[in-house]
Scaffold this active site. Structure first.
Site, mmCIF file in Angstrom:
data_model
loop_
_atom_site.group_PDB
_atom_site.id
_atom_site.type_symbol
_atom_site.label_atom_id
_atom_site.label_comp_id
_atom_site.label_asym_id
_atom_site.label_seq_id
_atom_site.Cartn_x
_atom_site.Cartn_y
_atom_site.Cartn_z
ATOM 1 N N ARG A 1 -4.212 -3.086 16.095
ATOM 2 C CA ARG A 1 -2.784 -3.402 16.217
ATOM 3 C C ARG A 1 -2.628 -4.881 16.549
ATOM 4 N NH1 ARG A 1 -3.103 2.022 17.437
ATOM 5 N NH2 ARG A 1 -2.044 3.179 15.789
ATOM 6 N N ASP B 1 -7.444 0.607 11.670
ATOM 7 C CA ASP B 1 -6.226 1.423 11.791
ATOM 8 C C ASP B 1 -5.284 1.037 10.662
ATOM 9 O OD1 ASP B 1 -4.035 3.031 12.937
ATOM 10 O OD2 ASP B 1 -5.283 3.028 14.738
ATOM 11 N N HIS C 1 -4.743 7.170 9.787
ATOM 12 C CA HIS C 1 -4.745 5.787 10.286
ATOM 13 C C HIS C 1 -5.597 4.898 9.371
ATOM 14 C CE1 HIS C 1 -2.421 6.397 13.923
ATOM 15 N NE2 HIS C 1 -3.101 7.489 14.186
ATOM 16 N N ASP D 1 -7.665 11.687 14.563
ATOM 17 C CA ASP D 1 -6.366 12.025 15.157
ATOM 18 C C ASP D 1 -5.213 11.778 14.182
ATOM 19 O OD1 ASP D 1 -6.943 9.252 15.319
ATOM 20 O OD2 ASP D 1 -5.255 8.982 16.681
ATOM 21 N N GLU D 2 -4.114 12.428 14.470
ATOM 22 C CA GLU D 2 -2.819 12.146 13.851
ATOM 23 C C GLU D 2 -2.921 11.925 12.337
ATOM 24 O OE1 GLU D 2 -0.492 10.039 17.517
ATOM 25 O OE2 GLU D 2 -1.743 8.711 16.326
ATOM 26 N N TYR E 1 -4.256 6.567 29.854
ATOM 27 C CA TYR E 1 -3.672 5.682 28.853
ATOM 28 C C TYR E 1 -3.129 4.436 29.561
ATOM 29 C CZ TYR E 1 -4.429 8.118 24.504
ATOM 30 O OH TYR E 1 -5.027 8.639 23.382
ATOM 31 N N PHE E 2 -3.886 3.360 29.437
ATOM 32 C CA PHE E 2 -3.509 2.143 30.159
ATOM 33 C C PHE E 2 -2.475 1.322 29.379
ATOM 34 C CE2 PHE E 2 -7.548 1.708 33.052
ATOM 35 C CZ PHE E 2 -7.239 2.926 33.629
ATOM 36 N N ASP E 3 -1.990 1.884 28.248
ATOM 37 C CA ASP E 3 -0.847 1.221 27.592
ATOM 38 C C ASP E 3 0.473 1.704 28.197
ATOM 39 O OD1 ASP E 3 -1.330 3.763 26.496
ATOM 40 O OD2 ASP E 3 -0.582 3.214 24.505
ATOM 41 N N THR F 1 -2.820 -1.333 21.578
ATOM 42 C CA THR F 1 -2.247 -2.670 21.764
ATOM 43 C C THR F 1 -0.998 -2.947 20.919
ATOM 44 O OG1 THR F 1 -3.791 -3.556 20.137
ATOM 45 C CG2 THR F 1 -4.474 -3.648 22.440
ATOM 46 N N GLU F 2 -0.251 -1.902 20.571
ATOM 47 C CA GLU F 2 0.995 -2.151 19.838
ATOM 48 C C GLU F 2 1.841 -3.213 20.541
ATOM 49 O OE1 GLU F 2 -0.186 0.875 20.505
ATOM 50 O OE2 GLU F 2 0.237 2.300 18.884
HETATM 51 C C1 ACM Z 1 -4.482 8.603 20.023
HETATM 52 O O1 ACM Z 1 -3.936 8.145 21.038
HETATM 53 N N1 ACM Z 1 -3.815 8.689 18.884
HETATM 54 C C2 ACM Z 1 -5.853 9.059 20.033
#
Ligand code: ACM
Ligand code: ZN
Length: 756
Positions: free
Chosen positions: A161, A190, A261, A323-324, A415-417, A466-467
């Site tokens: 990101r 990604d 992704h 994922d996703e 999740y440190f974001d 890091t978005e």
């Molecule tokens: C994730 O946060 N999509 C693994």
């Protein structure tokens, strides 16, 4: 002469601590303090093998921190020595990270079976040294015996990101090493960028490493700039970084995302998608529909990539994402449907499982193992795969019960974001609310597991997506000091009930950060607040607390900023009307913390009895049902508190006003954050009753009406008389195709109910 003597005296630093004050993080397993001290001067020598990296590393630390130049020798009769001693102790043979650090009058001895342990002994020693030019440092005599509980002590960094230069990646590795973390999960690909040079497919970086614009502000704002953005690591860069990490006993686990992704790769090679493209490298964050198509050519492509990746990274595990990955394209793609038929698969979920299992087989032929996000459980787990549990700990529990290795990384704690303090005082973040204290309370081994199953928990890691993080200094801010909490959790010496002791040690490390020029969050100094139900149900109680000081909080209730002459806080405040409380901590005549601000909204519902038919998810239930009537309207950018989150379930709440009253409207806040799979409810309805048994339907609102008011819902009741008010918000259910989280249960987030 006298002047010179004075100068020397000033430079003599005497480090004397009681055991609890030793500024060590992670706290070692055992510390025994002795008597007297060891004196470190430029006459002290380091005794070690000549070519020892560890000896040079310590020599450099002492030079950097103290300005002392120590010699490295293979043997010496000097009276002041730091000795590295390798010792095989039978019962410790299997655990390469243990060490002892023994400081006595003449010697500092670090003993270990392997260099890993020597390295950790050095880290502990370096935390005992000041960061100040000194001619002489006294260290307290002591014996430390130490080893970690968990073998995977990880930190992740998303370089897709936003791209972070090689020099900063080395710094990041240094930060991990300082706190005895041993795994760096490097998110290299990604939708928004492909960051690793692959010789066989040069377009991956020529095309895939660059995008023609990025999102600015929140995802919900849908605003973009048009700046070309990108960067990548050459294979030479990667070799240099892998060597650097290896010397510091850190394993780099590279992540190559598949099947989802994948937009950056598909922009370069659209032939490996279902539709053939064309595509551009992602500018928007979130989850995109175009993913790798599981045809033979795609597997050849991915295997060739993985071959180069495996040659670059010696780690046992290769992260393949997983994922996703939306199934919309697969559902209508002839290639995908043929594959489902030929392989006798049930549906697209089993096709995803086929995809991962085929990749696993290939990775296994290279002598490596795969690890993937917990979606790889869906449709059947690949036989040797390890699972990284991010959507809570449930995936990890399921995997451990199937005898698969697990790394815990749930959004709630890792999740440190997410925000670590009041969003108003913080840089824009992804959402959520994960304080240092919350990280410190994490237990990577869930109670649901038996002793045997618990052996499959390798450890945990924090993820930094890091978005919203563009610069190295912002990365530092997000990991410090939360990484210190995770480090102690994984070392196995965290004591959540003694959080304040831990916090005192953190504050000593802030001094180190200041001296080293490391950016960090000061959110632990913020005043924390807690609303609670008053016994009379007439209004609520509002408690203010400083983590660092029991006195000195001053507050106002008239909207003005607090200052030294504002009222001093002593007991919980009674709130029974709409007002704003502002508060800050003052020490020695100065404001010590940022000002916090809490608006209260008062209605007939404030502090009243409330019951729920369905309970919210444990991760989004702080305060329970009372949260809905505490007068605090949930902040839309921080849904880790003040909101209740229901996974797949409805809100069904009943408020008892205590007596029948005339009601004109009912207010409810609902949240939408599609990137986090939080969706508006399908419908909201209000029912009323005077006996709490028979309810009359009075009004309802549809999804489109809820969307029109952006989740701030007002339901007109118009002068009805009732004592009991029931509010039902119907969960969206399965997320429709084409949306983030498609196919999974939607989250429903609700807050404050007002009755006017
Ligand atoms: C994730 O946060 N999509 C693994
Ligand atoms: Zn396809």
């Amino acid at each position: 002469m006298f002047k010179k003597l004075l100068f020397l005296l000033i430079l003599m630093i005497n480090v004397s601590f009681s055991q609890n004050q030793l500024p060590l993080i992670p706290q070692p397993k055992s510390i025994v303090l002795g008597k007297g001290s060891f004196v470190l001067t430029n006459k002290t020598v380091i005794q070690s093998d000549e070519d020892s990296f560890e000896a040079k590393y310590l020599q450099e630390i002492i030079k950097q921190q103290l300005g002392l130049d120590l010699k490295i020798v293979t043997s010496t009769k000097a009276h002041s020595r730091i000795i590295f001693a390798n010792k095989i102790i039978e019962e410790k043979k299997s655990f390469k990270e243990w060490y002892t650090l023994s400081i006595s009058k003449n010697d500092v001895i670090i003993t270990a079976t392997e260099d890993h342990g020597i390295f950790y002994g050095i880290q502990t020693l370096s935390q005992l040294l000041p960061i100040e030019k000194s001619s002489e440092v006294k260290l307290p005599c002591l014996t430390i015996i130490d080893e970690p509980n968990y073998s995977w002590r990880g930190m992740h960094l998303d370089c897709a990101r936003h791209f972070f230069p090689k020099e900063f990646i080395k710094k990041y590795i240094d930060y991990l090493a300082m706190y005895k973390m041993n795994t760096f999960h490097w998110h290299l690909t990604d939708d928004q960028g492909w960051r690793i040079e692959i010789k066989k497919y040069p377009k991956l970086t020529e095309v895939g490493a660059w995008r023609n614009g990025s999102m600015i502000g929140y995802y919900s704002d849908q605003k973009f700039d048009d700046k070309r953005y990108g960067g990548f690591y050459t294979q030479d860069d990667i070799k240099e970084i892998v060597t650097y990490a290896n010397q510091r006993h850190i394993t780099i686990v590279p992540e190559i995302e598949m099947p989802g992704h994948a937009m950056a790769a598909l922009a370069a090679y659209p032939e490996y998608s279902c539709t053939g493209g064309p595509f551009e490298v992602g500018k928007t964050w979130g989850v995109l529909d175009d993913v790798f198509c599981p045809k033979d050519e795609t597997f050849t492509f991915l295997q060739n990539i993985l071959t180069e990746v495996i040659d670059l990274f010696p780690s046992k595990y290769i992260h393949i994402g997983g994922d996703e990955s939306p199934k919309v394209r697969w559902k209508v793609c002839p290639n995908c449907q043929k594959r489902i038929k030929d392989e006798h698969l049930k549906d697209e979920h089993e096709l995803q499982s086929y995809f991962i299992q085929r990749i696993e087989k290939f990775v296994n032929t290279k002598g490596r193992k795969i690890i993937g996000w917990d979606e790889i459980l869906e449709g059947g787990l690949a036989p040797n795969a390890a699972v990284m549990s991010w959507r809570g700990t449930e995936g990890g529990i399921a995997a451990a019960k199937q005898n698969h290795f697990v790394v815990m990384s749930p959004g709630s704690h890792c999740y440190f974001d997410h925000y670590q303090g009041e969003p108003k005082n913080e840089p824009i973040a992804f959402g959520g609310y994960t304080t240092v204290e919350k990280v410190y309370s994490f237990n990577p081994t869930p109670k649901e597991l038996s002793k045997e199953e618990a052996n499959y928990i390798l450890g945990a890691q924090a993820n930094l997506w890091t978005e919203y993080i563009e610069t190295p200094s912002h990365v530092e801010y997000m990991i410090f000091p939360r990484m210190l909490a995770l480090s102690e959790v994984l070392w196995g010496t965290s004591k959540p009930e003694k959080y304040s002791d831990f916090q005192n040690r953190i504050i000593q490390h802030f001094d180190v950060f200041d001296k080293k020029g490391i950016n960090y969050s000061k959110s632990i100094f913020e005043i924390t607040t807690k609303a609670s139900q008053s016994i009379s149900h007439d209004g609520i109680l509002f408690e203010l607390k400083s983590a660092t000081n029991t006195n000195g909080i001053r507050y106002t209730s008239d909207g003005s900023n607090p200052n030294l002459s504002s009222k001093e806080y002593s007991n919980p405040l009674e709130i029974n009307k709409s007002q704003t409380i502002k508060a800050a901590l003052f020490e020695n005549g100065k404001q010590k913390s940022a000002t916090i601000e809490q608006k209260f909204y008062s209605s007939k519902a404030l502090g009243k009895k409330i019951t729920l038919v369905n309970q919210p998810h444990e991760n989004y239930s702080i305060g329970g049902a009372f949260t809905l009537v505490d007068g605090i309207i949930g902040n839309r950018s921080k849904f880790g508190r003040d909101w209740l989150g229901f996974s797949g379930k409805d809100l069904d709440a009943t408020i008892d006003l205590g007596k029948s009253e005339t009601i004109n409207k009912v207010v409810l806040c609902v949240l939408e954050s599609q990137g986090s799979w939080i969706y508006y409810p399908k419908e909201i309805s209000v029912l009323i009753s005077n006996d709490g048994q028979k309810f009359e339907n009075v009004t309802k609102l549809s999804l489109s009406e809820i969307q029109d008011v952006k989740g701030e819902v007002v339901l007109e009741v118009k002068g009805k008389i009732a004592r009991y008010i029931k509010i039902i918000a119907t969960n969206l259910g399965r997320i429709p195709d084409g949306n983030p989280g498609a196919g999974s249960e939607a989250w429903l987030f609700v807050d404050e109910i007002g009755i006017e």
